[in-house]
Design an enzyme around this catalytic site. Structure first.
Site, mmCIF file in Angstrom:
data_model
loop_
_atom_site.group_PDB
_atom_site.id
_atom_site.type_symbol
_atom_site.label_atom_id
_atom_site.label_comp_id
_atom_site.label_asym_id
_atom_site.label_seq_id
_atom_site.Cartn_x
_atom_site.Cartn_y
_atom_site.Cartn_z
ATOM 1 C CG HIS A 61 9.356 -13.804 41.979
ATOM 2 N ND1 HIS A 61 10.410 -14.047 41.142
ATOM 3 C CD2 HIS A 61 8.546 -14.872 41.907
ATOM 4 C CE1 HIS A 61 10.248 -15.233 40.587
ATOM 5 N NE2 HIS A 61 9.135 -15.762 41.031
ATOM 6 C CG HIS B 71 4.925 -16.266 37.863
ATOM 7 N ND1 HIS B 71 5.228 -14.984 38.250
ATOM 8 C CD2 HIS B 71 5.687 -17.084 38.649
ATOM 9 C CE1 HIS B 71 6.150 -15.019 39.208
ATOM 10 N NE2 HIS B 71 6.424 -16.284 39.484
#
Lengths: 332, 209
Positions: free
Chosen positions: A219, A57
């Site tokens: 995700h 991320h």
């Protein structure tokens, strides 16, 4: 899988070595267990703030370690929660005697591991408070699910709480502030393409060339629905409507508007999104008082974006404007 | 014949092999309703367990299982790390100082471990989690105890109960973990955590009876 890597098993470690080589002025990197710590930690008398989560991320969270934001970040494997020993190490490294705040995104793994770490840290006599961020409006029913996911508001909460800790607020105050930002913040994202974790080697889901997923998780978790691709203005209309109606944000509100790229979408498209968001909000009498546009909480190479809004008041605006000096966010 | 410390060490070594064999299957199950890392994470954790136990030197089953638990907590990540970590830590606590365990001790230990998992994960039966395989296994051990069954018979019955529990997760709608975000779309998929839990009890049946 086509990636700029050497070895799928070594991705996180080698990236950390790169961070260490690049940002030694801001941070130091502990490798076993993996923690990125602010270079001057622990700052005596200041509340320490740590966060963490799966890698993939970036720049969140490691890129936000530095003056005015996080004191430490715990990187897990790609899309996998870090472990309690990392969080305990981070908590000890940043404890300047005023206690430590854990900012946790609401995913089962993150929550369970941070809970174990908080138990261990308290066992060692360190005062810990934990705040769980759950801003993703794409998850509608929270009664029979693990609850809303933590997404874009996490970045904004880390910045605002970091400023409050820097000016000497207490652990209780910084934790309350974090809860307030979470309570006043909402987000929703969308994807144009899936992403591939190095360990899996293939995409976690499929999207046809002319399809998009509205309400995607960071995700690649499925969102609210999938539909044919529409122009950017209509995508923004769907995301912003869901975000605005949820809190709800209403006429007269001042907001911090965050247009975030998922990793594979260029800035030129994010500005087209921001243009539409600005129109959408001004038509409803909502004033964008501050903004942030760029790739800050990404999902590897996924193309797409998310929109986050946080309702501002004078205190939050002042803390947002306060100086920050991290590898990923820097002003003042 | 009871279960010795060496038996438990061999059980863990077998489980590591079985997880390595089923790694792709667990990844596939988790990709369908989760984030696809369960097989990879469990494999990383169990390889670390084998390395940790390799030195030996454990006086009793409790100490050994606590070392397993701590290793999994620090190596697995995700939700499985704290959950499997807690399972073994609680089993280890229940078997503290015991160099050998009979059916009574084993049933007490597994019950304590599963209670720890439920407390940590706040999962109830029917939530489509590892608890759906583990809880019936505990119940089967208890039933075997009251029937006066042998250890081998009890372990066989607990494995069968875990298998049925695992298969029963397929029609369930997930209410915990990442799969819960799918809501009704999680129906029709077998839970990966229940699957790795069944493998644990299958390995126990093969090695400990």
């Amino acid at each position: 899988m086509k990636k700029l890597i050497n070895d799928p098993e070594a991705v996180v470690r080698e990236a950390l070595e790169g961070v260490e080589a690049a940002h030694g002025d801001h941070v130091r990197v502990i490798h076993e267990p993996a923690v990125i710590v602010r270079a001057d930690a622990p700052v005596q008398g200041k509340v320490g703030i740590i966060s963490g989560g799966g890698s993939g991320h970036e720049p969140m969270h490691g890129g936000f370690v530095g003056v005015g934001m996080l004191d430490a970040a715990c990187p897990g494997e790609v899309f996998t929660s870090p472990t309690p020993d990392q969080m305990l190490e981070a908590t000890k490294a940043v404890n300047g005697g005023a206690g430590v705040l854990h900012i946790v995104k609401n995913y089962t793994g993150d929550v369970l591991n941070f809970e174990m770490a908080a138990d261990l840290a308290q066992g060692e006599g360190i005062e810990v408070q934990s705040v769980v961020i759950n801003d993703d409006v794409a998850v509608q029913d929270s009664l029979y699910t693990a609850g809303r996911r933590g997404v874009g508001v996490t970045v904004l909460a880390e910045k605002i709480c970091g400023a409050a800790a820097e000016e000497g607020q207490s652990l209780a105050q910084v934790a309350d502030l974090c809860r307030k930002v979470n309570a006043q913040g909402r987000s929703m994202g969308m994807a144009l393409t899936p992403c591939t974790t190095p360990a899996a080697g293939k995409p976690s889901f499929e999207l046809a060339e002319d399809e998009m997923e509205i309400g995607i998780g960071i995700h690649g978790e499925p969102g609210r629905y999938r539909e044919k691709l529409v122009p950017a203005d209509q995508v923004v209309d769907r995301l912003a409507t869901a975000v605005v109606e949820d809190l709800p944000f209403s006429s007269g509100d001042r907001v911090l508007a965050f247009v975030n790229g998922m990793g594979g979408t260029p800035l030129i498209e994010l500005y087209i999104v921001y243009r539409a968001l600005n129109r959408f909000l001004s038509e409803r009498g909502i004033t964008i008082e501050r903004n942030l546009i760029g790739n800050y909480i990404t999902s590897l190479e996924m193309a797409g974006c998310s929109i986050s809004l946080v309702k501002l008041d004078d205190e939050l605006t002042r803390l947002w404007d306060a100086p920050v000096n991290t590898p990923g966010l820097r002003w003042g | 014949m009871g279960i010795s410390t060496a038996d438990v060490q061999a059980w863990m070594s077998d489980y590591a092999d079985v997880i390595a064999e089923h790694r792709e299957e667990l990844v596939a199950l988790d990709t369908a309703i989760g984030d696809g890392d369960h097989g990879t994470n469990m494999n990383r954790g169990m390889q670390a367990v084998v390395e940790r136990l390799g030195g030996g030197g454990f006086d009793d089953i409790g100490a050994l299982l606590k070392a397993v638990g701590m290793t999994l907590v620090s190596k697995v990540g995700g939700a499985a790390g704290p959950l499997y970590g807690t399972l073994f830590l609680q089993m280890g606590t229940a078997l503290n100082g015991k160099a050998e365990a009979g059916l009574d001790e084993w049933a007490d230990a597994l019950e304590a471990g599963v209670a720890g998992v439920q407390k940590r994960g706040r999962a109830e039966p029917g939530d489509k989690t590892m608890v759906d395989a583990l809880l019936p296994a505990v119940q089967a051990l208890r039933d075997a105890q009251s029937d006066g069954a042998s250890l081998a018979d009890a372990l066989a019955r607990s494995e069968e109960a875990a298998r049925e529990g695992m298969l029963a997760t397929t029609p369930m709608e997930a209410r915990k973990g990442r799969a819960s975000y799918l809501g009704p779309r999680s129906v029709g998929h077998q839970d990966p955590g229940a699957t790795s839990s069944h493998l644990l009890l299958q390995t126990a049946r093969a090695r400990l009876s």
